[in-house]
Design a protein around this motif. Structure first.
Motif, short mmCIF file in Angstrom:
data_model
loop_
_atom_site.label_atom_id
_atom_site.label_comp_id
_atom_site.label_asym_id
_atom_site.label_seq_id
_atom_site.Cartn_x
_atom_site.Cartn_y
_atom_site.Cartn_z
N THR A 56 52.00 37.21 39.57
CA THR A 56 51.31 36.55 38.28
C THR A 56 50.28 37.45 37.75
O THR A 56 50.36 37.98 36.72
N ILE A 57 49.37 38.05 38.68
CA ILE A 57 48.67 39.01 38.17
C ILE A 57 49.14 40.41 37.83
O ILE A 57 48.74 41.00 36.80
N TRP A 60 50.51 39.83 34.16
CA TRP A 60 49.49 39.83 33.17
C TRP A 60 48.83 41.11 32.97
O TRP A 60 48.51 41.47 31.96
N SER A 61 48.70 42.00 34.12
CA SER A 61 48.16 43.03 33.76
C SER A 61 48.87 44.18 33.09
O SER A 61 48.40 44.97 32.53
N ALA A 98 48.19 42.91 29.68
CA ALA A 98 46.72 43.57 29.34
C ALA A 98 46.58 44.78 29.34
O ALA A 98 45.89 45.54 28.30
N HIS A 140 53.19 35.00 44.92
CA HIS A 140 53.51 34.36 43.54
C HIS A 140 51.85 34.76 42.88
O HIS A 140 52.08 35.14 41.59
N THR A 141 51.01 34.63 43.48
CA THR A 141 49.64 34.93 42.98
C THR A 141 49.64 36.38 42.42
O THR A 141 49.28 36.70 41.37
#
Lengths: 174, 485
Positions: B53-54, B57-58, B61, B49-50
């Motif tokens: 999520t990263i 977002w990446s 970004a 999950h982490t």
């Protein structure tokens, strides 16, 4: 847990943005230098465009399309479309560091009746310069029935690209 | 308040018949090994999950970073430039969000096994609201920015762009289409249309996205030919389109051709439900487990266009699967008259209402009405040591206690306690009047440290979830899946 997760992701995002920003700053300095060196050199012709002009010069498709829409953005080639009494000619794609511009001209009974263009310029300044200058260029060109018109002040690069592409389109008329 | 529960089927000697034959293929686990195994599983899922999520977002970004890397920071000098730059950033973010939305609905296995399809879909909707605003901001800010720079009105700018660029006209059309889709997806409006109409509207999103693509490459200086940024952008779109194609179209076709499912029997269960059993080849390689759902498409002229998400109502074997369908609408009503021999296409299995969601060694399974079906399948498929599981079934009438006999047998063989909550609901709680006052924690001393699986009608599930929160059961231990598209 979900807070930690989002913090990690936010941190990663900030890292990515910072990287982008630092590349942008470094890149910007080189760009400025290039620009000052290139002042006055005017437009550069897109690679392969002269070959494209010859290849596309007489390719009338007869599809009945007289809309002055330029072909896809990937091509530096010029092409012409002829319908009864009226013909459209696509000029070569002219590029500079702000993007490329390609003109399509409609000629009816030997008179330039319409000029349209496509541009890949993405920054706001270029777009706005184009939006300001091209209506003037178009009306001058239609009035003079030629590409031999003066460029619009404050839009030197755009005018050069526009008129060069236009001339290459008109060169197709024999 | 602690209520002493009087249970018609108390977990007495009979239900703790350790070692009784159960049709279960696994060796009976010990509590200690299960606790460690499920904790590891939960940690791994958290890590996935982490990472996801990263990654998400990446992507967003990274899109903005492309603009910065192209020297975007220098394009804030004048008001016109600043507004234009903000417009470009809004467009980049909106497009990156669009790709994320598509990836969330692409049924990518790792996303499904980390979020579950229902969470992925609700995230898709949440992102969608932001995305539509981003697109509007993109259009409006760019028009304003160009106008400020060129000292002309926004209308003149728009007219100029409209006249000059086919790709711009396509982009305007795409924005309008996406606006329509956004409005039709909002829950309030959605309820007024049948599923098929809503689905057709949603399909137009693909048209809108395709229509928006040309201007991204032709009008944007950022993605001009020969630039690295263009390569990134093309790659982003290719990955997104590839995931959609692979997991929503190619994989289901392969599954359907490999497993060759046909209906073998349609048997009424309860007042208004039928169990549909299908037979096929190599179902072990399909990887479905009890509690998961698949999208079922029965290949008859009237049903072929309607995929239905149904949970398995029994753990699948190597050759058979069973679903149970309640007559809830025109589409499901027709399923009741399916003929044996009908061919079936499937997409899936999907969902985390399964052993894969477990985090603890104890488990509480709570089902109501037709929601008992997945609970029954999960009971068969998930591991627990005898005495470490409790099953709670709820129905308004005894007839609606679907599969109560099968559940009773499974509980007896596996050593799980069973509570039947039949009759009207006690006020606005989730229990029947016969259990009035009972809380989730009254069904076992370990409930606060157990996985709680809940399946049933939405308002009832809300009541169970509220009780779980009031009892202090961490949300990460409460598992529910909903089928409201």
């Amino acid at each position: 847990m979900s807070t930690k997760r989002n913090s990690a992701a936010a941190l990663a995002s900030i890292g990515i943005l910072a990287t982008g920003w630092s590349i942008g700053t470094a890149h910007g300095q080189t760009l400025t230098k290039t620009a000052s060196g290139a002042t006055g050199s005017g437009t550069t012709t897109a690679p392969g465009s002269s070959a494209g002009t010859k290849a596309g010069a007489n390719s009338g498709t007869g599809a009945g399309s007289s809309s002055g829409t330029a072909a896809g953005s990937s091509s530096g080639a010029a092409a012409g479309t002829t319908t009864a009494g009226s013909a459209t000619y696509v000029g070569t794609r002219q590029s500079d560091r702000w993007g490329s511009l390609q003109v399509t001209v409609t000629v009816t009974n030997g008179k330039i009746t319409n000029v349209t263009y496509t541009s890949t310029a993405g920054d706001g300044k270029s777009r706005s310069i184009e939006a300001r200058a091209t209506p003037t260029l178009k009306s001058e060109v239609v009035a003079a029935n030629s590409a031999q018109v003066s460029s619009v002040s404050g839009a030197t690069y755009t005018s050069a690209k526009y008129l060069t592409s236009l001339q290459s389109a008109l060169d197709q008329i024999r | 308040m602690t209520t002493t529960l009087t249970d018609p089927i108390a977990p007495g000697a009979a239900t703790r018949a350790v070692g009784a034959p159960s049709g279960q293929r696994r060796p009976r686990p010990t509590a200690g090994s299960l606790a460690a195994r499920y904790r590891r599983q939960s940690t791994r899922r958290g890590l996935r999950h982490t990472l996801l999520t990263i990654a998400a977002w990446s992507i967003v970004a990274g899109s903005v970073a492309l603009f910065l890397a192209d020297g975007g920071m220098r394009q804030f000098g004048t008001l016109g430039d600043a507004v234009t730059s903000l417009g470009i950033i809004a467009g980049l973010i909106a497009t990156a969000l669009m790709c994320l939305m598509l990836l969330l609905t692409a049924r990518v296995p790792v996303i499904d096994q980390t979020l579950g399809q229902d969470r992925a879909t609700s995230l898709h909707a949440t992102i969608g609201r932001g995305m539509v605003f981003g697109l509007l901001a993109h259009g409006i800010l760019l028009l304003l920015g160009y106008s400020f720079s060129g000292k002309i009105t926004p209308i003149t700018t728009f007219a100029g762009l409209w006249a000059d660029s086919t790709d711009f006209r396509w982009a305007v059309g795409a924005t309008a289409l996406l606006g329509v889709v956004g409005i039709s997806s909002m829950v309030a409006v959605r309820r007024k249309y049948p599923y098929e109409a809503w689905f057709a509207i949603h399909l137009t999103t693909y048209a809108a996205i395709i229509a928006s693509l040309p201007h991204q490459f032709s009008m944007s200086g950022l993605f001009a030919e020969g630039k690295l940024e263009r390569t990134f952008w093309i790659a982003l779109w290719l990955v997104t389109a590839g995931a959609m194609l692979a997991f929503r179209i190619i994989l289901p076709i392969i599954s359907t051709l490999t497993h060759r499912l046909t209906v073998t029997s349609v048997v009424p269960v309860g007042p208004d439900a039928v169990s549909i059993e299908v037979r096929g080849r190599k179902l072990d390689t399909l990887g479905a487990t009890g509690g998961q759902w698949l999208n079922w498409r029965f290949l008859t002229p009237s049903l072929v266009l309607q995929p239905h998400p149904f949970s398995l109502s029994a753990a699948p074997t190597d050759t058979t699967m069973r679903i149970t369908v309640r007559d809830l609408g025109a589409g499901t009503a027709r399923l009741q008259h399916l003929k044996p021999g009908t061919k079936v296409a499937v997409e899936g299995p999907y969902g985390l209402f399964s052993d894969a969601a477990r985090t603890r060694e104890h488990v509480l399974l709570v089902g109501a009405g037709i929601g008992i079906a997945p609970i029954r399948a999960l009971l068969e498929a998930t591991d627990f040591a005898p005495g470490n599981a409790v099953v709670v079934l709820r129905a308004s009438t005894p007839e609606e206690l679907y599969f109560v006999d099968e559940v009773r047998d499974l509980c007896a063989h596996r050593g799980a306690a069973l509570h039947l909550l039949v009759g009207p609901r006690a006020w606005d709680t989730w229990v029947s009047t016969s259990y009035a006052g009972a809380r989730l924690t009254d069904f076992g001393p370990w409930v606060r440290d157990a996985d709680v699986f809940v399946c049933g009608p939405n308002p009832w599930m809300d009541a169970v979830l509220a009780d779980a929160e009031a009892c202090g059961i961490p949300r990460s231990q409460v598992h529910d899946e909903r089928f409201t598209w």
